[in-house]
Motif scaffolding. Structure first.
Motif, PDB file in Angstrom:
ATOM      1  N   ASP A 403     -73.581 -52.872  38.213  1.00  0.00           N
ATOM      2  CA  ASP A 403     -72.245 -53.046  38.764  1.00  0.00           C
ATOM      3  C   ASP A 403     -71.268 -52.203  37.952  1.00  0.00           C
ATOM      4  OD1 ASP A 403     -70.486 -54.941  40.616  1.00  0.00           O
ATOM      5  OD2 ASP A 403     -69.474 -54.789  38.683  1.00  0.00           O
ATOM      6  N   HIS A 404     -70.522 -51.340  38.628  1.00  0.00           N
ATOM      7  CA  HIS A 404     -69.659 -50.398  37.929  1.00  0.00           C
ATOM      8  C   HIS A 404     -68.552 -51.099  37.151  1.00  0.00           C
ATOM      9  CE1 HIS A 404     -71.757 -47.060  39.492  1.00  0.00           C
ATOM     10  NE2 HIS A 404     -71.306 -47.136  40.731  1.00  0.00           N
ATOM     11  N   GLU A 405     -67.947 -52.112  37.737  1.00  0.00           N
ATOM     12  CA  GLU A 405     -66.837 -52.777  37.065  1.00  0.00           C
ATOM     13  C   GLU A 405     -67.319 -53.489  35.803  1.00  0.00           C
ATOM     14  OE1 GLU A 405     -62.973 -53.756  36.303  1.00  0.00           O
ATOM     15  OE2 GLU A 405     -63.817 -52.343  37.744  1.00  0.00           O
ATOM     16  N   THR A 439     -71.444 -39.624  32.351  1.00  0.00           N
ATOM     17  CA  THR A 439     -71.860 -40.353  33.540  1.00  0.00           C
ATOM     18  C   THR A 439     -71.058 -39.904  34.750  1.00  0.00           C
ATOM     19  OG1 THR A 439     -72.238 -42.569  34.445  1.00  0.00           O
ATOM     20  CG2 THR A 439     -70.237 -42.238  33.164  1.00  0.00           C
ATOM     21  N   THR A 440     -71.616 -40.119  35.934  1.00  0.00           N
ATOM     22  CA  THR A 440     -70.944 -39.678  37.162  1.00  0.00           C
ATOM     23  C   THR A 440     -69.825 -40.619  37.593  1.00  0.00           C
ATOM     24  OG1 THR A 440     -72.624 -40.830  38.479  1.00  0.00           O
ATOM     25  CG2 THR A 440     -72.984 -38.490  38.026  1.00  0.00           C
ATOM     26  N   HIS A 441     -69.866 -41.880  37.158  1.00  0.00           N
ATOM     27  CA  HIS A 441     -68.824 -42.838  37.536  1.00  0.00           C
ATOM     28  C   HIS A 441     -67.612 -42.608  36.645  1.00  0.00           C
ATOM     29  CE1 HIS A 441     -67.081 -47.053  37.813  1.00  0.00           C
ATOM     30  NE2 HIS A 441     -67.016 -46.557  39.026  1.00  0.00           N
ATOM     31  N   ARG A 442     -66.526 -42.140  37.203  1.00  0.00           N
ATOM     32  CA  ARG A 442     -65.400 -41.694  36.383  1.00  0.00           C
ATOM     33  C   ARG A 442     -64.737 -42.817  35.589  1.00  0.00           C
ATOM     34  NH1 ARG A 442     -60.139 -40.272  35.674  1.00  0.00           N
ATOM     35  NH2 ARG A 442     -59.870 -38.184  34.782  1.00  0.00           N
ATOM     36  N   LEU A 444     -66.034 -45.411  34.200  1.00  0.00           N
ATOM     37  CA  LEU A 444     -66.876 -45.656  33.031  1.00  0.00           C
ATOM     38  C   LEU A 444     -66.805 -44.476  32.073  1.00  0.00           C
ATOM     39  CD1 LEU A 444     -68.939 -47.297  31.469  1.00  0.00           C
ATOM     40  CD2 LEU A 444     -70.732 -46.342  32.939  1.00  0.00           C
ATOM     41  N   SER A 502     -63.661 -36.733  30.905  1.00  0.00           N
ATOM     42  CA  SER A 502     -63.710 -38.072  30.327  1.00  0.00           C
ATOM     43  C   SER A 502     -62.599 -38.274  29.295  1.00  0.00           C
ATOM     44  CB  SER A 502     -65.072 -38.317  29.678  1.00  0.00           C
ATOM     45  OG  SER A 502     -66.119 -38.191  30.614  1.00  0.00           O
ATOM     46  N   SER A 558     -69.008 -34.539  41.785  1.00  0.00           N
ATOM     47  CA  SER A 558     -69.774 -35.781  41.593  1.00  0.00           C
ATOM     48  C   SER A 558     -69.002 -36.840  40.828  1.00  0.00           C
ATOM     49  CB  SER A 558     -71.114 -35.543  40.887  1.00  0.00           C
ATOM     50  OG  SER A 558     -70.952 -35.372  39.499  1.00  0.00           O
ATOM     51  N   ARG A 559     -67.793 -36.523  40.349  1.00  0.00           N
ATOM     52  CA  ARG A 559     -66.970 -37.520  39.689  1.00  0.00           C
ATOM     53  C   ARG A 559     -65.990 -38.168  40.669  1.00  0.00           C
ATOM     54  NH1 ARG A 559     -66.143 -37.171  33.905  1.00  0.00           N
ATOM     55  NH2 ARG A 559     -68.214 -37.652  33.069  1.00  0.00           N
TER      56      ARG A 559
END
Length: 1194
Positions: A403-405, A439-442, A444, A502, A558-559
């Motif tokens: 889970d991203h959050e 990581t790709t999830h900005r 995070l 980042s 991808s971000r």
């Protein structure tokens, strides 16, 4: 506030409020005679209660539709539930009214409050009460039950709410799990907030009066504890939330009492010192009594807190419902921060630690948020030592949460821990966390960037040591060096753009300090602070990444799903940054290019910076002299380098600077023309020297290298600039023709020549206009065909690089020619349009099979471990090239340049090559299905047929098909994945699935000849593959397909033996939900024929692959038969919607071979309309209890 027994029928309707008040008759409240024995004795009493509940439910909506006004006045809400749910009044006034009612008659007011909690649970039943004192203790314990009465369809819940025994009666559909707390929408969200606020205000308003009467709180706590033990989710959830909020309010009261006690103690001590010589004092006695009163109240409050915590929290923090667990964890975290002396200890912290392992992300998130509140307070961190040691490893692993959050909040918590706790995180832990900047999830990545910046770069809280000789950039220089060192030493990623993105939100000032960066690059080695070669390359990459981020204002690829829309403030900052970039690098970039002109990698990165210039600054700032310096450096770089990246970047720089609308166009255009003249002149000299030789193909390595460099330079500039007037096409085409005839040119000459010829034709094609003469169009058409033949010839070249380049160019070339517009010139489109012939399509497909889907060689199995590692490394290096080849070919299929049937050969490798090419093939499946569903379905079944035939041919002809073999298992898996591609919308894919079954049945019974048609069909096992698509058929279509299957089955047909199992299993998959066909579910026996009366009810043709719409007259006349066929109840027909599908016609007649080798005539088949309600599936909640805290400590 207290409603009359018949008041419910006069209540106004409330918007979105589906819960209505049901009041209790006064007789039931006062004596409870109707339920004194705990059960309803007679059926008459049970029917009466059931009728009351049903009438309340039935009339709830009707009563709410009573006129909003009576005698011209709006009817006001009369119950607590309605007042709180409406939320139109201040909550304090609502509570004040209830307190006044409580003081007048506490039993009636308490029962009103009890009804409030029951109604907030969504219960539409009845609440009755009997006095606790009227029963013996043994009778009371026997009544603590929760039962279901099958006769009345009602459920009963009995529990103690001192001084009463309450009986809650509700309909069984209360378990439908639709109650206020989980309903969506702004109204119910506000209701939940009002509900929590009511409890808090109730305790606050009662803390000076009735809170300590040993009656109110005992009753409420008993009520909530009893409801929290219910099996009904609504009761359990609502009462747990109420109990947790009640304890939060009680904690607040406890804190206030401690403050008051402390003040009273101080006053007492002051007064005692003041009258030290006297015996007694009235004021001192009063302060003593007040102090004792506070002690008594604190003891009462402590008992309440213990009762709620032990009675509710300890039972519900590991509840099966995640919302209840999350509520408990959220509130205990608030207790720890509000009252740390009582709750912030290891006995309570363990519950949060255990819940970090919860299966639901919502619960884990509440744990992390609660811990953030604790670790953010330095006065509380000292109490967390044991917890940190015990659960640190778990928290460090949580940034990897799915889970991203949860992952983002875990990273933020770790940052707080590193700041608050000395040595809480080891160096290995920090190294692990630093990696998340890539990581790709900005979100995070940004949280990890904050951790990296504050932990490694900024050293917040430490004294900064100014580097010697650093000057005004000393601090920034030190931070930049640490950043460069981190990037190089980590070796985690090749692209610094993700690291910069980042850090952008936290180190923006540092990353925009381009003056410091360029000053560091321009330092000489004699200064002693110059960077090494690797550090310089990394810093140049950082400069380019920061320039791009500032100029474009969106994250890298991808971000982010799409470019974000900038606000006015962000747009202003972006424009200021672009101006700052331009003003600085206009003067500095030529110096940097001059210093690093011999380094290809550094120059290629530096030359990308002008793409982000505000070019008007050249003219407005009178900086044309710096433009001239830049153009001279670029020209010098082109002359020195033959690297393709440098040449393409240089060409791109000229393209960006050479815009006709800007003032510097003429100056840049002159420089570009002069450069191209020199490049073409150099190429002409080399070509003339080459053609003058008698044996032109005899060239030494130096001549080949010079020719290769010249061709590369021209091809790189021809990509972005129209060089038609230099007539390069004839020169490069002559080289290609020479290679076709002699085959002696090196690949270093062929590849750029092929690329340059391709660009020349593209520019000629783009120049076609409405006024182009026919002679020009015919000449261009001739050259287009000629170039296509050259590319086809090079598909068989001896050099692999040439073959692959020719294939890529040919695929792009065919795509352009088949979809070119030619500026709305229809005549030009007709002349230049070109589609590949059948032979060319076969060559392209054969090329893909030979160069993309490579079969593993048998000899590779005997390789050593080192050889296998090298082979795997080579395969991975070669994979991007193979993916590009496959993607280029798949585009031809998607855009209808190549026939869709060719995709069947690609689909065969979907399972075997899923890791390497699965995403490409899956995208092609989706696109082709969107273009033509029927043709796509035919392609899928064709793929399975070809695989099945190859499988049969590979086996011994005398043996049957081996169902356990690897190849057959792969076919089953492929069919399963094909079926998943149709999704959940069965109506949308109805015709496609029907076509697959039709073609599959025809193929399975192909060649089914013999005496009486009872010979085993050779392809009967193919039905096992078609079974995978049976669950995608609608119920009426299953009967339609079943009827089509019966054409090929001899009646009766003895099917004893394993060889007929595929047919039996396929037939069962079509009739698995049919009650009237239960006799055929066995594995053996005679099949009864389908009667003509049933088949006559179908009027649609399946043989053409379509399901056309039936007329309303036919549907009405066949309604009884339709209902029998679909097994739908009478009520299901009310909500039917007619399916509309367009008719499609098959051009070719496909003969249907019957069992006896005879050709049967096509029967007309009709299917009934399909109710969308019939397709809905009941969703049943998983009631398995989560094992929470499996590793809990005792």
């Amino acid at each position: 506030m207290i409603a009359e027994p018949n008041a419910a029928s006069n209540l106004p309707s409330q918007k979105e409020n589906a819960v209505h008040d049901e009041t209790v008759p006064e007789s039931a409240v006062q004596n409870g005679s109707s339920v004194r024995n705990g059960n309803l004795k007679t059926p008459r009493e049970k029917r009466k209660v059931r009728e009351q509940c049903e009438n309340i439910r039935r009339n709830s909506s009707g009563s709410s539709r009573v006129s909003q006004q009576q005698n011209g006045e709006v009817v006001e809400a009369v119950t607590l539930f309605e007042v709180v749910s409406m939320g139109k009044q201040a909550m304090q006034s609502v509570v004040d009214d209830w307190v006044e009612a409580y003081k007048q008659d506490r039993n009636v007011a308490l029962l009103d409050l009890i009804n409030f909690f029951i109604q907030c649970s969504g219960c539409q039943g009845m609440v009755t009460a009997e006095m606790f004192q009227s029963l013996h203790k043994q009778d009371v314990m026997g009544k603590m039950t929760e039962t279901f009465d099958e006769e009345t369809g009602l459920q009963y819940k009995k529990f103690v709410a001192y001084p009463w025994i309450l009986t809650v009666t509700w309909p069984v559909d209360m378990d439908s799990e639709d109650y206020p707390l989980i309903r969506t929408g702004p109204y119910w969200k506000k209701f939940k907030a009002n509900f929590c606020e009511f409890i808090a205000v109730l305790v606050q308003q009662c803390q000076c009066s009735i809170l300590y009467d040993s009656y109110l709180m005992d009753t409420i706590i008993s009520l909530l504890t009893g409801l929290a033990d219910s099996m009904v989710r609504a009761f359990r959830h609502t009462s747990t939330l109420a109990a947790m909020k009640l304890l939060t309010a009680v904690v607040s009261v406890h804190l206030n009492l401690e403050v008051n006690k402390h003040n009273a103690q101080r006053l007492y001590e002051v007064e005692k010192r003041r009258i030290s010589g006297r015996r007694t004092n009235y004021r001192l006695d009063r302060l003593e009594r007040k102090r004792k009163e506070y002690d008594h109240k604190l003891l009462e409050i402590q008992n309440m807190m213990n009762a709620i915590f032990k009675g509710t929290f300890l039972n519900r923090y590991c509840d099966v419902i995640p919302e209840i667990r999350a509520t408990c964890i959220e509130e205990i975290a608030s207790w720890m921060t509000a009252y740390p002396d009582a709750f912030l200890n290891d006995d309570h912290l363990k519950y949060i630690g255990w819940m970090l392992y919860d299966k639901q992300a919502e619960v884990r998130l509440k744990c992390l948020l609660g811990l953030q509140g604790i670790y953010s307070r330095k006065d509380l961190v000292s109490r967390m030592n044991l917890f940190t040691i015990r659960f640190k490893d778990r928290i460090v692993s949580m940034p990897l949460d799915k889970d991203h959050e949860v992952a983002v909040q875990a990273m933020k918590l770790l940052m707080l821990m590193s700041q608050s706790c000395q040595d809480a995180l080891s160096a290995a832990d920090c190294e692990t966390l630093y990696r998340f900047v890539y990581t790709t999830h900005r979100p995070l990545a940004a949280a990890a960037g904050e951790f990296l910046y504050k932990r490694l770069l900024s050293h917040e809280g430490e004294e900064e040591v100014e580097p010697k000789g650093g000057g005004k950039f000393g601090a920034s220089t030190d931070q930049l060096k640490r950043l460069i060192r981190f990037f190089l030493e980590s070796e985690l990623h090749k692209h610094v753009v993700y690291l910069v993105d980042s850090l952008w939100d936290w180190a923006g000032t540092l990353l925009k300090d381009w003056e410091c960066m360029t000053t560091l690059l321009l330092k000489n080695a004699e200064d002693g602070e110059a960077l090494s070669d690797a550090h310089e390359s990394a810093l140049i990459e950082i400069i380019l990444a920061t320039v791009r981020e500032a100029a474009e204002g969106h994250p890298p690829v991808s971000r982010g799903a799409a470019k974000k829309i900038l606000s006015v403030k962000e747009k202003k900052i972006q424009l200021e940054d672009c101006t700052k970039i331009t003003e600085h690098f206009i003067m500095v970039l030529p110096q940097l290019l001059a210093k690093y002109s011999t380094d290809a990698q550094k120059v290629a990165n530096l030359l990308q910076i002008p793409q982000y210039y505000d070019l008007d600054v050249y003219s407005t700032g009178h900086l044309e002299k710096h433009l001239g310096a830049l153009l001279r450096e670029v020209k010098d770089i082109v002359a020195k380098h033959s690297d393709i990246a440098v040449l393409e970047t240089s060409s791109r720089t000229y393209y960006v600077l050479c815009r006709e609308e800007i003032a510097i166009y003429s100056q840049v255009d002159r420089a570009r023309t002069q450069l191209i003249d020199e490049l073409v002149e150099q190429l002409n000299q080399l070509l003339d020297s080459f053609w003058r030789k008698e044996e032109g193909f005899c060239m030494d390595a130096g001549e080949i290298s010079r020719m290769h460099s010249a061709l590369r330079r021209v091809a790189a500039f021809h990509n972005a600039h129209d060089l038609t007037k230099w007539n390069l096409y004839d020169k490069t085409l002559r080289l290609l023709v020479f290679e076709m005839e002699h085959g002696s040119l090196p690949a270093l000459m062929i590849l750029p020549a092929l690329q340059c010829t391709y660009f020349s034709l593209l520019w000629q094609l783009a120049a076609v206009s409405e006024n182009s003469p026919k002679e020009t169009l015919f000449a261009l058409r001739k050259e287009l065909r000629r170039f296509s033949q050259i590319c086809m010839c090079f598909l068989h070249h001896k050099e692999e690089d040439v073959r692959e380049k020719a294939f890529m160019i040919l695929c792009d070339w065919l795509l352009i020619l088949s979809h070119q517009d030619s500026n709305n010139n229809e005549e030009a489109v007709g002349l230049l349009h070109y589609l590949p012939s059948t032979s060319l399509q076969e060559k392209l497909l054969l090329f893909i099979q030979e160069h993309v889907f490579l079969e593993e060689e048998e000899g590779s199995k005997d390789l050593t471990e080192e050889e296998e590692r090298k082979e795997e490394s080579c395969r991975l290096d070669d994979l991007p090239k193979r993916r590009s080849l496959l993607a280029a070919y798949c585009k031809l299929i998607v855009y209808n340049v190549v026939e869709m049937a060719a995709a069947a050969e690609i689909y065969k490798h979907y399972v075997k090559s899923y890791n390497d090419f699965g995403d490409i093939i899956k995208e092609m499946l989706s696109k082709t299905r969107h273009n033509n569903r029927i043709q796509s379905a035919k392609t899928l079944i064709l793929c399975l047929q070809q695989l099945f035939q190859a499988h049969v041919e590979s086996q011994d002809s005398s043996s049957s098909v081996d169902f356990s073999s690897a190849s057959f298992t792969n076919m089953k898996e492929l069919a399963r994945r094909f079926s998943l591609m149709f999704g959940l919308d069965q109506v949308k894919s109805r015709e496609s699935v029907a076509m697959i079954h039709k073609k599959g049945i025809e193929f399975a019974f192909q060649g089914a000849t013999g005496e009486d048609g009872k010979c085993l069909p050779p392809n009967l096992s193919f039905l096992l593959l078609i079974i995978e698509f049976s669950n995608k058929l609608l119920k009426p279509d299953k009967r339609l397909v079943y009827g089509y299957l019966q054409r090929y089955v001899a009646e009766p047909l003895p099917c004893r033996g394993d060889e007929w199992q595929p047919l039996i299993r396929y037939r069962n998959s079509l009739l698995e939900n049919e009650d009237d066909e239960s006799s055929i579910l066995g594995s053996s026996g005679d099949w009864s024929p389908v009667g003509t009366s049933k088949m006559s009810s179908f009027k649609r043709k399946l043989s053409d692959g379509s399901l056309p719409e039936t007329s309303q007259a036919e549907a009405a006349s066949n309604a009884p038969a339709l209902q029998r066929a679909s097994h739908l109840g009478p009520a299901a027909g009310k909500g039917r919607k007619r399916l509309k599908s367009r008719e499609t016609h098959v051009q070719e007649h496909v003969p249907l071979l019957g069992p006896g080798g005879l050709q049967r005539s096509k029967e007309e088949i009709k299917t009934e309309d399909v109710s969308e309600q019939g397709q809905a599936e009941d969703v049943v909640e998983d009631v398995n209890v989560d094992v929470v805290g499996a590793d809990q400590e005792g």
